[in-house]
Design an enzyme around this catalytic site. Sequence first.
Site, PDB file in Angstrom:
ATOM      1  CB  CYS A  38      92.714 -10.727  -3.743  1.00  0.00           C
ATOM      2  SG  CYS A  38      92.409  -9.421  -2.539  1.00  0.00           S
ATOM      3  CG  ASP A  40      88.914  -8.561  -2.597  1.00  0.00           C
ATOM      4  OD1 ASP A  40      88.230  -8.530  -3.625  1.00  0.00           O
ATOM      5  OD2 ASP A  40      89.136  -9.594  -1.938  1.00  0.00           O
ATOM      6  CB  CYS A  63      88.022 -12.494   1.622  1.00  0.00           C
ATOM      7  SG  CYS A  63      89.509 -12.157   2.566  1.00  0.00           S
ATOM      8  CB  CYS A 107      93.180 -10.582   3.902  1.00  0.00           C
ATOM      9  SG  CYS A 107      93.075 -11.935   2.720  1.00  0.00           S
TER      10      CYS A 107
HETATM   11 FE1  FES Z   1      91.065 -10.181  -1.064  1.00  0.00          FE
HETATM   12 FE2  FES Z   1      91.252 -11.316   1.349  1.00  0.00          FE
HETATM   13  S1  FES Z   1      91.214 -12.296  -0.565  1.00  0.00           S
HETATM   14  S2  FES Z   1      91.192  -9.247   0.850  1.00  0.00           S
END
Ligand code: FES
Length: 257
Positions: A38, A40, A63, A107
């Site tokens: 993702c 992140d 998230c 995640c």
């Molecule tokens: Fe990116 Fe959960 S969607 S860490």
Amino acid sequence: MKSTQYSDKVLNHFRNPRNVGTLEGDDVAKGKIGNPVCGDIMEFYIRVKDNKIVDIKFKTFGCGSAIATASMITELAMGRTIDEALKITRKDVADELNGLPPIKMHCSNLATDALRDAINNYKEKQKAKPTEKKTQSAQRTITGVDTFLNHGVYHTVEDMSTLKDKRVMVLDTGKKSVELALEIAQRTPRVVFVTPAKEISVPPALNTKMKQSDIKVLRESELLEIKGLNEVEQVHIHDLNEEEEYDLFVDAVIILQ
Ligand code: FES
């Protein structure tokens, strides 16, 4: 669990995340990982003492599941040895949270990988500096310790006033030796602190006090020999960085035990 359902525990950790923030200091290691799925990011900070994680914080741009898993893993890792913490898997974290939706399992990688990165960073730092063991073994080979014991060489300081205005050398034997050096520095402006490390490994507040004091710190140095007639007069120092040796005039050498 349904693909979109969160357990109460996940929601609890998401709404009240534990150990959010950062840590600072020479004794802190940091890990940072990006999630390839993702994009992140997760950062972990750990403080390790006696091989155990004694403080841990995280910061993330992830998230809710990333926040919950990171929060959970800080609780799982706190107080564990670094090797035990390395064994924590994303499944352990998900189990502890009573499950994560399958679509969110990636995640939980973010938190476990960032913690591992911080531990690996800690291990690299340890390799780069002389260990306490090395400090102690260096001390064992100092020539003259027995000869001048209680004639300028002391393992304890009973009466601080005897050091007033003296040239005092304190060897780095850990936090207590730093505290003692600071105390002696209130009686004499001529205190030298010798450490084989690049940086003194003490809590940040103590490090700041050392920097603000008049104590001269000889980093990456070791004491090889203590010399004199009846009392301590000189010490022979090895500069580990420059590979040089030189003499210093001192009246007392403190080697706490
Ligand atoms: Fe990116 Fe959960 S969607 S860490």
